[in-house]
Design a protein around this motif. Structure first.
Motif, PDB file in Angstrom:
ATOM      1  N   ASN A   4      43.383  42.765  45.106  1.00  0.00           N
ATOM      2  CA  ASN A   4      42.535  42.591  43.637  1.00  0.00           C
ATOM      3  C   ASN A   4      43.056  41.611  42.785  1.00  0.00           C
ATOM      4  OD1 ASN A   4      40.173  44.364  44.695  1.00  0.00           O
ATOM      5  ND2 ASN A   4      41.659  46.190  43.849  1.00  0.00           N
ATOM      6  N   GLU A   5      44.449  40.888  43.352  1.00  0.00           N
ATOM      7  CA  GLU A   5      45.071  40.259  42.408  1.00  0.00           C
ATOM      8  C   GLU A   5      44.507  38.736  42.414  1.00  0.00           C
ATOM      9  OE1 GLU A   5      49.491  39.481  42.421  1.00  0.00           O
ATOM     10  OE2 GLU A   5      49.356  41.054  41.144  1.00  0.00           O
ATOM     11  N   SER A   6      44.411  37.822  41.436  1.00  0.00           N
ATOM     12  CA  SER A   6      44.086  36.681  41.501  1.00  0.00           C
ATOM     13  C   SER A   6      44.951  35.859  42.363  1.00  0.00           C
ATOM     14  CB  SER A   6      44.018  36.185  39.961  1.00  0.00           C
ATOM     15  OG  SER A   6      44.046  35.053  39.938  1.00  0.00           O
ATOM     16  N   GLY A  66      37.313  34.208  34.587  1.00  0.00           N
ATOM     17  CA  GLY A  66      38.060  34.537  35.503  1.00  0.00           C
ATOM     18  C   GLY A  66      39.200  33.576  36.049  1.00  0.00           C
ATOM     19  N   PRO A  67      40.218  34.021  36.193  1.00  0.00           N
ATOM     20  CA  PRO A  67      41.444  33.169  36.662  1.00  0.00           C
ATOM     21  C   PRO A  67      40.939  32.266  37.825  1.00  0.00           C
ATOM     22  CG  PRO A  67      42.361  35.397  36.188  1.00  0.00           C
ATOM     23  CD  PRO A  67      40.807  35.334  35.959  1.00  0.00           C
ATOM     24  N   ASP A  68      40.372  32.889  38.878  1.00  0.00           N
ATOM     25  CA  ASP A  68      40.050  32.044  40.014  1.00  0.00           C
ATOM     26  C   ASP A  68      38.539  31.349  39.813  1.00  0.00           C
ATOM     27  OD1 ASP A  68      42.119  32.654  41.558  1.00  0.00           O
ATOM     28  OD2 ASP A  68      41.326  34.608  41.691  1.00  0.00           O
ATOM     29  N   SER A 104      38.855  27.707  32.473  1.00  0.00           N
ATOM     30  CA  SER A 104      37.894  28.928  32.665  1.00  0.00           C
ATOM     31  C   SER A 104      38.160  29.829  31.300  1.00  0.00           C
ATOM     32  CB  SER A 104      38.643  29.965  33.800  1.00  0.00           C
ATOM     33  OG  SER A 104      37.689  30.953  34.299  1.00  0.00           O
ATOM     34  N   ARG A 146      49.999  33.877  34.642  1.00  0.00           N
ATOM     35  CA  ARG A 146      50.191  35.058  35.094  1.00  0.00           C
ATOM     36  C   ARG A 146      51.682  35.183  35.372  1.00  0.00           C
ATOM     37  NH1 ARG A 146      47.767  35.888  40.316  1.00  0.00           N
ATOM     38  NH2 ARG A 146      49.690  35.581  41.331  1.00  0.00           N
ATOM     39  N   TRP A 220      48.836  38.651  32.432  1.00  0.00           N
ATOM     40  CA  TRP A 220      48.269  37.269  31.984  1.00  0.00           C
ATOM     41  C   TRP A 220      48.724  37.102  30.598  1.00  0.00           C
ATOM     42  CZ3 TRP A 220      46.705  33.243  34.657  1.00  0.00           C
ATOM     43  CH2 TRP A 220      46.224  33.564  35.912  1.00  0.00           C
TER      44      TRP A 220
END
Length: 224
Positions: A4-6, A66-68, A104, A146, A220
């Motif tokens: 689940n981690e970016s 989101g980061p991604d 983002s 992060r 983050w």
């Protein structure tokens, strides 16, 4: 790494909300930029602007979350299809930044007051793209990164020295956890294997090989 981690380890967002206005052929394009971290927050801002600018013809929107950057939405709000929301989204998504990251957690809303002169499809695309790009030129941006948090056990007499030397070496030292017989020094580093190896080497030198680092959470942080 947790599934689940970016994948991303850094991105850029807004330091604060901003507003900028352009006039193109007598139409007013008022661009609002907001830092948001959820669709619910984005839609609250949009709803509020619809009330503030109740007399405007269009309230076109685009946001990336989101980061991604997995969540990307846009809306033409009555403009011909593809002439407002998508150009606005492209202006956010394709923005080139000096630090090499991408934007983002950002919402753009362009409020248009029609000035009586039709711009045509191509003119609208250029106008909405320019409105967002120019607003970004005037906004203050903020990089986020992060961090992987490591703990370093230390005797009470050594903990303060470790903190000072780690800070002097450029590491982010989080608040130390003081226990009855020892302390845990918390160190934040970029969440990459290279940064972790560099920290281990530094700590080995600092503690004459006695220090035992343990990786804990990721977090983050705003790089202010």
């Amino acid at each position: 790494m947790n599934t689940n981690e970016s994948v991303a380890t850094s991105y850029t967002t807004l330091r604060g909300d901003s507003v900028h206005e352009l006039e193109i052929k007598r139409s007013r394009f008022i661009t609002y930029l907001y830092r948001v971290e959820s669709e619910a927050a984005a839609r609250e801002h949009i709803a509020a602007l619809r009330k503030t600018h109740f007399d405007a013809r269009h309230h076109c929107t685009a946001f990336i979350l989101g980061p991604d950057r997995m969540t990307q939405r846009s809306n033409d709000d009555g403009e011909p299809s593809g002439t407002a929301g998508i150009p606005m989204l492209d202006a956010l998504a394709k923005r080139e930044l000096p630090n090499g990251t991408q934007l983002s957690d950002i919402l753009a809303v362009v409020v248009r007051y029609f000035g009586g002169i039709k711009l045509g499809a191509g003119g609208l695309v250029r106008a909405y793209s320019e409105a967002v790009s120019t607003a970004l030129d005037h906004a203050t941006l903020l990089p986020r990164q992060r961090l992987r948090i490591f703990t370093l056990p230390a005797a009470h007499a050594s903990a303060a020295r470790y903190e000072n030397e780690l800070r002097a070496a450029g590491y982010q030292v989080e608040p130390t956890q003081w226990q009855a017989e020892s302390a845990l020094v918390h160190i934040g580093i970029p969440d990459t294997p290279e940064a972790a190896e560099e920290l281990r080497t530094h700590v080995a030198t600092l503690t004459a090989g006695a220090g035992e680092l343990t990786a804990t959470e990721t977090r983050w942080v705003d790089l202010i």
